[in-house]
Design a protein around this motif. Structure first.
Motif, PDB file in Angstrom:
ATOM      1  N   ALA A 195     -31.783  65.023 -79.115  1.00  0.00           N
ATOM      2  CA  ALA A 195     -31.744  64.848 -78.305  1.00  0.00           C
ATOM      3  C   ALA A 195     -29.714  63.801 -77.966  1.00  0.00           C
ATOM      4  O   ALA A 195     -29.919  63.937 -76.466  1.00  0.00           O
ATOM      5  CB  ALA A 195     -32.525  63.106 -78.617  1.00  0.00           C
ATOM      6  N   THR A 196     -28.866  64.170 -78.607  1.00  0.00           N
ATOM      7  CA  THR A 196     -27.653  63.855 -78.879  1.00  0.00           C
ATOM      8  C   THR A 196     -27.524  64.251 -78.973  1.00  0.00           C
ATOM      9  O   THR A 196     -27.052  64.672 -80.144  1.00  0.00           O
ATOM     10  CB  THR A 196     -27.327  62.053 -78.905  1.00  0.00           C
ATOM     11  OG1 THR A 196     -28.039  61.898 -80.137  1.00  0.00           O
ATOM     12  CG2 THR A 196     -28.808  60.848 -78.081  1.00  0.00           C
ATOM     13  N   ILE A 197     -25.711  64.318 -78.878  1.00  0.00           N
ATOM     14  CA  ILE A 197     -24.553  64.387 -79.862  1.00  0.00           C
ATOM     15  C   ILE A 197     -23.629  63.351 -79.794  1.00  0.00           C
ATOM     16  O   ILE A 197     -23.227  62.626 -79.425  1.00  0.00           O
ATOM     17  CB  ILE A 197     -23.905  65.736 -78.384  1.00  0.00           C
ATOM     18  CG1 ILE A 197     -24.558  67.050 -77.622  1.00  0.00           C
ATOM     19  CG2 ILE A 197     -22.330  66.388 -79.658  1.00  0.00           C
ATOM     20  CD1 ILE A 197     -25.079  67.983 -78.691  1.00  0.00           C
ATOM     21  N   THR A 198     -23.813  63.291 -81.239  1.00  0.00           N
ATOM     22  CA  THR A 198     -22.666  62.662 -82.188  1.00  0.00           C
ATOM     23  C   THR A 198     -21.757  62.406 -82.398  1.00  0.00           C
ATOM     24  O   THR A 198     -21.385  64.210 -83.300  1.00  0.00           O
ATOM     25  CB  THR A 198     -23.843  62.199 -82.994  1.00  0.00           C
ATOM     26  OG1 THR A 198     -25.217  61.747 -82.431  1.00  0.00           O
ATOM     27  CG2 THR A 198     -23.208  61.031 -83.258  1.00  0.00           C
ATOM     28  N   ARG A 245     -25.814  69.711 -75.468  1.00  0.00           N
ATOM     29  CA  ARG A 245     -26.619  70.126 -75.778  1.00  0.00           C
ATOM     30  C   ARG A 245     -27.622  71.225 -75.184  1.00  0.00           C
ATOM     31  O   ARG A 245     -27.900  71.116 -76.022  1.00  0.00           O
ATOM     32  CB  ARG A 245     -27.888  68.499 -74.705  1.00  0.00           C
ATOM     33  CG  ARG A 245     -26.975  67.598 -76.212  1.00  0.00           C
ATOM     34  CD  ARG A 245     -27.793  66.339 -74.911  1.00  0.00           C
ATOM     35  NE  ARG A 245     -29.280  66.289 -75.077  1.00  0.00           N
ATOM     36  CZ  ARG A 245     -30.241  66.950 -74.341  1.00  0.00           C
ATOM     37  NH1 ARG A 245     -29.472  67.649 -73.076  1.00  0.00           N
ATOM     38  NH2 ARG A 245     -31.700  67.196 -74.729  1.00  0.00           N
ATOM     39  N   GLN A 246     -26.628  71.842 -74.215  1.00  0.00           N
ATOM     40  CA  GLN A 246     -27.690  73.331 -74.008  1.00  0.00           C
ATOM     41  C   GLN A 246     -26.672  73.938 -75.088  1.00  0.00           C
ATOM     42  O   GLN A 246     -27.993  74.668 -75.264  1.00  0.00           O
ATOM     43  CB  GLN A 246     -26.791  73.476 -72.437  1.00  0.00           C
ATOM     44  CG  GLN A 246     -27.442  74.781 -72.093  1.00  0.00           C
ATOM     45  CD  GLN A 246     -29.181  74.590 -71.622  1.00  0.00           C
ATOM     46  OE1 GLN A 246     -29.532  73.112 -71.678  1.00  0.00           O
ATOM     47  NE2 GLN A 246     -30.107  75.914 -71.300  1.00  0.00           N
ATOM     48  N   TRP A 247     -25.929  73.966 -75.110  1.00  0.00           N
ATOM     49  CA  TRP A 247     -25.141  75.244 -76.578  1.00  0.00           C
ATOM     50  C   TRP A 247     -26.029  75.252 -77.669  1.00  0.00           C
ATOM     51  O   TRP A 247     -26.644  76.347 -78.547  1.00  0.00           O
ATOM     52  CB  TRP A 247     -23.833  75.331 -76.514  1.00  0.00           C
ATOM     53  CG  TRP A 247     -23.760  76.557 -77.727  1.00  0.00           C
ATOM     54  CD1 TRP A 247     -23.409  77.339 -77.447  1.00  0.00           C
ATOM     55  CD2 TRP A 247     -23.865  75.292 -79.171  1.00  0.00           C
ATOM     56  NE1 TRP A 247     -22.342  77.747 -78.572  1.00  0.00           N
ATOM     57  CE2 TRP A 247     -23.011  76.932 -79.931  1.00  0.00           C
ATOM     58  CE3 TRP A 247     -23.546  74.630 -79.728  1.00  0.00           C
ATOM     59  CZ2 TRP A 247     -22.469  77.159 -80.723  1.00  0.00           C
ATOM     60  CZ3 TRP A 247     -23.345  74.635 -81.240  1.00  0.00           C
ATOM     61  CH2 TRP A 247     -22.575  75.619 -81.905  1.00  0.00           C
ATOM     62  N   ALA A 248     -26.121  73.605 -78.315  1.00  0.00           N
ATOM     63  CA  ALA A 248     -26.587  73.266 -79.417  1.00  0.00           C
ATOM     64  C   ALA A 248     -27.811  73.842 -79.816  1.00  0.00           C
ATOM     65  O   ALA A 248     -29.038  73.126 -78.890  1.00  0.00           O
ATOM     66  CB  ALA A 248     -26.613  72.032 -80.219  1.00  0.00           C
ATOM     67  N   ARG A 249     -28.811  74.224 -80.508  1.00  0.00           N
ATOM     68  CA  ARG A 249     -30.293  74.104 -81.175  1.00  0.00           C
ATOM     69  C   ARG A 249     -30.831  72.939 -81.607  1.00  0.00           C
ATOM     70  O   ARG A 249     -31.588  72.116 -81.520  1.00  0.00           O
ATOM     71  CB  ARG A 249     -30.690  75.456 -81.694  1.00  0.00           C
ATOM     72  CG  ARG A 249     -30.611  76.647 -81.265  1.00  0.00           C
ATOM     73  CD  ARG A 249     -31.946  76.621 -79.961  1.00  0.00           C
ATOM     74  NE  ARG A 249     -33.517  76.060 -80.683  1.00  0.00           N
ATOM     75  CZ  ARG A 249     -33.582  77.652 -81.218  1.00  0.00           C
ATOM     76  NH1 ARG A 249     -33.284  79.155 -81.096  1.00  0.00           N
ATOM     77  NH2 ARG A 249     -34.872  77.511 -81.560  1.00  0.00           N
ATOM     78  N   PHE A 250     -29.722  73.030 -83.080  1.00  0.00           N
ATOM     79  CA  PHE A 250     -29.970  71.767 -83.733  1.00  0.00           C
ATOM     80  C   PHE A 250     -28.904  71.032 -83.862  1.00  0.00           C
ATOM     81  O   PHE A 250     -27.641  71.572 -84.540  1.00  0.00           O
ATOM     82  CB  PHE A 250     -31.289  71.778 -84.693  1.00  0.00           C
ATOM     83  CG  PHE A 250     -31.233  73.310 -85.095  1.00  0.00           C
ATOM     84  CD1 PHE A 250     -30.244  73.832 -86.035  1.00  0.00           C
ATOM     85  CD2 PHE A 250     -31.719  74.687 -84.699  1.00  0.00           C
ATOM     86  CE1 PHE A 250     -30.028  75.361 -86.379  1.00  0.00           C
ATOM     87  CE2 PHE A 250     -31.880  75.869 -85.283  1.00  0.00           C
ATOM     88  CZ  PHE A 250     -30.674  76.255 -85.896  1.00  0.00           C
ATOM     89  N   LEU A 307     -16.236  66.312 -74.625  1.00  0.00           N
ATOM     90  CA  LEU A 307     -15.811  66.472 -76.300  1.00  0.00           C
ATOM     91  C   LEU A 307     -14.971  67.248 -77.080  1.00  0.00           C
ATOM     92  O   LEU A 307     -15.092  68.311 -76.217  1.00  0.00           O
ATOM     93  CB  LEU A 307     -17.355  65.924 -76.686  1.00  0.00           C
ATOM     94  CG  LEU A 307     -18.103  64.966 -76.695  1.00  0.00           C
ATOM     95  CD1 LEU A 307     -19.571  64.940 -77.280  1.00  0.00           C
ATOM     96  CD2 LEU A 307     -17.371  63.455 -77.318  1.00  0.00           C
ATOM     97  N   VAL A 308     -13.938  66.904 -78.020  1.00  0.00           N
ATOM     98  CA  VAL A 308     -13.461  67.718 -78.691  1.00  0.00           C
ATOM     99  C   VAL A 308     -14.553  68.291 -79.621  1.00  0.00           C
ATOM    100  O   VAL A 308     -14.919  67.401 -80.030  1.00  0.00           O
ATOM    101  CB  VAL A 308     -11.891  67.633 -79.520  1.00  0.00           C
ATOM    102  CG1 VAL A 308     -11.539  68.702 -80.168  1.00  0.00           C
ATOM    103  CG2 VAL A 308     -11.300  67.339 -78.378  1.00  0.00           C
ATOM    104  N   TYR A 309     -14.616  69.994 -79.953  1.00  0.00           N
ATOM    105  CA  TYR A 309     -15.487  70.567 -81.087  1.00  0.00           C
ATOM    106  C   TYR A 309     -14.868  71.613 -81.936  1.00  0.00           C
ATOM    107  O   TYR A 309     -13.234  72.137 -81.033  1.00  0.00           O
ATOM    108  CB  TYR A 309     -16.668  70.907 -80.520  1.00  0.00           C
ATOM    109  CG  TYR A 309     -16.751  72.066 -79.559  1.00  0.00           C
ATOM    110  CD1 TYR A 309     -16.543  73.636 -80.686  1.00  0.00           C
ATOM    111  CD2 TYR A 309     -16.635  71.785 -78.614  1.00  0.00           C
ATOM    112  CE1 TYR A 309     -16.591  74.269 -79.372  1.00  0.00           C
ATOM    113  CE2 TYR A 309     -16.643  73.722 -77.500  1.00  0.00           C
ATOM    114  CZ  TYR A 309     -16.218  73.776 -78.197  1.00  0.00           C
ATOM    115  OH  TYR A 309     -16.096  75.315 -77.529  1.00  0.00           O
TER     116      TYR A 309
END
Length: 321
Positions: A242-245, A300-305, A278-280
């Motif tokens: 739901a969010t990227i923290t 969010r689109q890239w991440a599954r969980f 955001l830096v990753y």
């Protein structure tokens, strides 16, 4: 060279086996080798052909013990590979020694032929190569046995290690031996699939393994069961977080070489608004060690969980609160 690159080159796998399982494997190997020695010594208390040193114990049984007690469900550990792998390799080793004694290349030929034979006879068992080599370099006492080497000590040693493996692993419900007994154990109720666009089948795995064209130390049945359990696990979770923290880890949920885990940095990117970029850092899988930046929506689109590392170095899904 970075540590993660060195680990990849050396193929050091992360081991998530519990400490209890490690000690059970060690205890099984100890008792298994004791069983081999005791049974062989009981059958032949005076040794073979005047060998007053006692019963012959094949060094290759130590390698077999590693497989049947540490990897009891592995394809290389099953009864047919253990039995046929040792016996056919012993036959090849004795034959090579009889046909070409006292040559430096005899042992190499014996091992090479043993590997080929085990491939065609579907009984690949790495310690079989040592059994073939021992028939050549074992010395005059072993050479004097001739084809009796197949019975004493090989068949007696193999029978003892197999009986010990069946008896010892039967004490633990999760490691029945042979693996056929493990498959017959009751299974937990399966998760009802929500909706699967593509459902892989046993036939798909047979075709994929054929394309791989390399021996895989896991049975087809265990491989497909593992995938089915993984799919059921995946169906319990949402498709995207739901969010990227910042400060947390996220996986793209893909398989094989395309799998990747990113850690979102607390510090925002310098070339865009802090609320947008955001830096990753890629901390596992494809692109490990690289740094990038993206918007929260893109991530969010890239991440599954969301994921987190466990004590064994593996990554597991993090449940949402």
């Amino acid at each position: 060279m970075p540590l993660h690159s060195l680990r990849s080159w050396l193929s050091i796998e992360r081991n998530q086996t519990g400490h209890g399982e490690k000690w059970i494997s060690a205890l099984g190997a100890l008792l298994g080798i004791l069983a081999v020695y005791q049974l062989t010594h009981w059958c032949f208390p005076h040794g073979f052909r005047g060998n007053a040193g006692g019963a012959i114990l094949l060094a290759s049984m130590g390698a077999s013990a590693v497989l049947v007690f540490a990897v009891p469900h592995g394809a290389l550990s099953q009864p047919w590979p253990v039995l046929a792998g040792h016996l056919f390799s012993a036959f090849i080793g004795v034959t090579c020694q009889m046909l070409a004694p006292d040559h430096a290349w005899t042992g190499a030929v014996a091992v090479g032929l043993a590997v080929g034979a085990m491939h065609y006879l579907r009984c690949i068992h790495p310690p079989g190569g040592a059994t073939a080599l021992a028939a050549v370099i074992g010395g005059s006492d072993v050479h004097a046995l001739g084809y009796q080497y197949l019975l004493t000590p090989v068949a007696i040693n193999v029978a003892a290690i197999l009986l010990a493996a069946v008896a010892f692993n039967a004490c633990f419900a999760w490691r029945r031996y042979p693996v056929h007994l493990h498959r017959r154990q009751p299974r937990a109720a399966a998760v009802v699939p929500l909706q699967r666009r593509v459902d892989l089948t046993q036939e798909d795995f047979h075709a994929a393994i054929g394309q791989l064209n390399s021996f895989v130390d896991i049975t087809d049945e265990n491989l497909t069961e593992l995938l089915e359990l993984a799919k059921q696990h995946a169906e319990r979770d949402t498709l995207h977080p739901a969010t990227i923290t910042p400060g947390r880890y996220y996986s793209n949920g893909r398989l094989g070489r395309a799998w990747s885990v990113r850690r979102i940095a607390v510090t925002p990117a310098l070339d865009g608004p802090s609320s947008d970029r955001l830096v990753y850092a890629v901390v596992a899988g494809d692109g490990i060690g690289s740094i990038g930046h993206a918007s929260a929506a893109e991530l969010r689109q890239w991440a599954r969980f969301e994921v987190a590392p466990d004590d064994g170095g593996r990554w597991s899904k993090t449940r949402e609160d």
